[in-house]
Write a protein that holds these residues in place. Structure first.
Motif, PDB file in Angstrom:
ATOM      1  N   TYR A 117       4.616 -18.963 -13.409  1.00  0.00           N
ATOM      2  CA  TYR A 117       3.612 -18.085 -12.795  1.00  0.00           C
ATOM      3  C   TYR A 117       4.216 -17.321 -11.626  1.00  0.00           C
ATOM      4  O   TYR A 117       5.085 -17.846 -10.911  1.00  0.00           O
ATOM      5  N   VAL A 118       3.759 -16.092 -11.449  1.00  0.00           N
ATOM      6  CA  VAL A 118       4.174 -15.269 -10.312  1.00  0.00           C
ATOM      7  C   VAL A 118       2.912 -14.770  -9.614  1.00  0.00           C
ATOM      8  O   VAL A 118       2.148 -13.990 -10.178  1.00  0.00           O
ATOM      9  N   LEU A 119       2.693 -15.240  -8.398  1.00  0.00           N
ATOM     10  CA  LEU A 119       1.544 -14.821  -7.600  1.00  0.00           C
ATOM     11  C   LEU A 119       2.011 -13.778  -6.593  1.00  0.00           C
ATOM     12  O   LEU A 119       2.897 -14.056  -5.767  1.00  0.00           O
ATOM     13  N   VAL A 120       1.455 -12.576  -6.670  1.00  0.00           N
ATOM     14  CA  VAL A 120       1.928 -11.436  -5.881  1.00  0.00           C
ATOM     15  C   VAL A 120       0.864 -10.999  -4.885  1.00  0.00           C
ATOM     16  O   VAL A 120      -0.248 -10.635  -5.277  1.00  0.00           O
ATOM     17  N   GLN A 121       1.206 -11.034  -3.586  1.00  0.00           N
ATOM     18  CA  GLN A 121       0.290 -10.563  -2.545  1.00  0.00           C
ATOM     19  C   GLN A 121       1.037  -9.686  -1.539  1.00  0.00           C
ATOM     20  O   GLN A 121       1.847 -10.166  -0.753  1.00  0.00           O
ATOM     21  N   PHE A 122       0.779  -8.391  -1.604  1.00  0.00           N
ATOM     22  CA  PHE A 122       1.338  -7.442  -0.632  1.00  0.00           C
ATOM     23  C   PHE A 122       0.207  -6.562  -0.098  1.00  0.00           C
ATOM     24  O   PHE A 122      -0.927  -6.620  -0.569  1.00  0.00           O
ATOM     25  N   GLY A 123       0.560  -5.732   0.864  1.00  0.00           N
ATOM     26  CA  GLY A 123      -0.399  -4.778   1.412  1.00  0.00           C
ATOM     27  C   GLY A 123      -0.253  -4.578   2.899  1.00  0.00           C
ATOM     28  O   GLY A 123      -0.329  -3.451   3.401  1.00  0.00           O
ATOM     29  N   HIS A 124      -0.022  -5.667   3.629  1.00  0.00           N
ATOM     30  CA  HIS A 124       0.057  -5.571   5.092  1.00  0.00           C
ATOM     31  C   HIS A 124       1.107  -4.564   5.561  1.00  0.00           C
ATOM     32  O   HIS A 124       0.875  -3.818   6.517  1.00  0.00           O
ATOM     33  N   ASN A 125       2.258  -4.575   4.924  1.00  0.00           N
ATOM     34  CA  ASN A 125       3.356  -3.710   5.359  1.00  0.00           C
ATOM     35  C   ASN A 125       3.460  -2.433   4.523  1.00  0.00           C
ATOM     36  O   ASN A 125       4.150  -1.494   4.921  1.00  0.00           O
ATOM     37  N   ASP A 126       2.774  -2.407   3.396  1.00  0.00           N
ATOM     38  CA  ASP A 126       2.731  -1.199   2.571  1.00  0.00           C
ATOM     39  C   ASP A 126       1.818  -0.149   3.194  1.00  0.00           C
ATOM     40  O   ASP A 126       2.091   1.056   3.116  1.00  0.00           O
ATOM     41  N   GLU A 127       0.727  -0.603   3.796  1.00  0.00           N
ATOM     42  CA  GLU A 127      -0.340   0.310   4.198  1.00  0.00           C
ATOM     43  C   GLU A 127      -0.162   0.946   5.572  1.00  0.00           C
ATOM     44  O   GLU A 127      -0.945   1.810   5.956  1.00  0.00           O
ATOM     45  N   VAL A 128       0.859   0.524   6.334  1.00  0.00           N
ATOM     46  CA  VAL A 128       1.069   1.071   7.679  1.00  0.00           C
ATOM     47  C   VAL A 128       2.128   2.182   7.602  1.00  0.00           C
ATOM     48  O   VAL A 128       3.318   1.898   7.462  1.00  0.00           O
ATOM     49  N   PRO A 129       1.718   3.441   7.687  1.00  0.00           N
ATOM     50  CA  PRO A 129       2.646   4.554   7.449  1.00  0.00           C
ATOM     51  C   PRO A 129       3.793   4.648   8.443  1.00  0.00           C
ATOM     52  O   PRO A 129       4.828   5.252   8.142  1.00  0.00           O
ATOM     53  N   THR A 130       3.653   4.042   9.628  1.00  0.00           N
ATOM     54  CA  THR A 130       4.721   4.112  10.632  1.00  0.00           C
ATOM     55  C   THR A 130       5.838   3.093  10.372  1.00  0.00           C
ATOM     56  O   THR A 130       6.877   3.146  11.020  1.00  0.00           O
ATOM     57  N   LYS A 131       5.624   2.176   9.448  1.00  0.00           N
ATOM     58  CA  LYS A 131       6.641   1.173   9.138  1.00  0.00           C
ATOM     59  C   LYS A 131       7.627   1.713   8.101  1.00  0.00           C
ATOM     60  O   LYS A 131       7.255   2.456   7.195  1.00  0.00           O
ATOM     61  N   LYS A 132       8.887   1.294   8.226  1.00  0.00           N
ATOM     62  CA  LYS A 132       9.899   1.687   7.256  1.00  0.00           C
ATOM     63  C   LYS A 132       9.577   1.151   5.861  1.00  0.00           C
ATOM     64  O   LYS A 132       9.995   1.714   4.859  1.00  0.00           O
TER      65      LYS A 132
END
Length: 249
Positions: free
Chosen positions: A96-111
């Protein structure tokens, strides 16, 4: 007669042993792919705890939880750094692969930021490449931050959480809506009591944080356990086959 009865008992015992081998649970791995809210932490960051740490406690000996989540990563940076390839190289059928992203994707000022389109395409890549290995993807919406306005919890992940839901619907992927569940949890705790779930320490309260800390993104041990429990409850709610590996299920 006694000898015949004894032989029957031996045959019955042998049949039961063979049945136990046939129904033995397959050993699998559960890979956790995500950011700091899920990740293991360095000792000098204690008591900060990612929810992936207590998550391991809920599974029996046949399911190994391999937490590959890393601080500060997005769907794209996790791929760019070769972290996803390393998982694919070891991924086996029925894992199984459980995938949770968003915190660092959604902030446009982050690389590490990704556009909504890039975010969705990356999630699709995780899903499709997992399935190509005959393994099982599960998508998870980003866990809530602690933010209140007039006593009401604020959804800071509204756009990117919905993007995860969209991909899950499009590709027919099991979804754990951790954003929604954690928002409800924070609202139930309330603005003040919810501080207990996050890394909130007064000055000189903890030697790792001599100046104190007020972090509304990362969890305390208590908060991480609550979030892990939500994920386990959601797995049961969506009737994932993975629940057969949960202790006491």
């Amino acid at each position: 007669m006694k000898r015949i009865s004894a032989n029957r008992s031996v045959l019955l015992l042998l049949a039961l042993v063979l049945m136990s081998f046939n129904t033995a649970q397959k050993k699998i791995k559960i890979y956790l792919v995500g950011d700091s809210t899920m990740a293991q932490k360095a000792k000098n960051k204690y008591p900060e705890t990612g929810w992936g740490v207590p998550f391991t406690w809920f599974f029996n000996q046949n399911a190994e939880v391999d937490n590959r989540a890393q601080n500060g990563r997005s769907t794209q940076s996790f791929i760019n750094e070769g972290r996803w390839k390393a998982i694919l190289d070891s991924l086996k059928a029925d894992d199984y692969v459980l995938v949770q992203f968003g915190h660092n994707d959604e902030v446009p000022t982050k690389k590490s930021a990704t556009t909504p389109s890039q975010f969705q395409e990356n999630l699709k890549r995780y899903v499709n490449e997992t399935r190509a290995k005959k393994a099982n993807p599960v998508l998870i919406t980003p866990v809530a931050r602690r933010k209140f306005d007039g006593g009401k919890v604020v959804d800071t992940h509204k756009e990117y959480a919905e993007l995860v839901r969209n991909v899950a619907r499009e590709l027919n992927v099991p979804l754990i809506d951790l954003n929604e569940r954690s928002l409800s949890l924070l609202q139930n705790f309330g603005e003040d009591k919810s501080k207990l779930l996050f890394l909130q320490l007064a000055e000189r309260q903890n030697p790792n944080y001599p100046k104190g800390v007020e972090d509304n993104t990362h969890f305390s041990e208590l908060g991480a356990r609550y979030m892990a429990e939500l994920v386990v409850q959601e797995l049961k709610g969506i009737k994932s086959p993975l629940t057969s590996y949960i202790v006491g299920n």
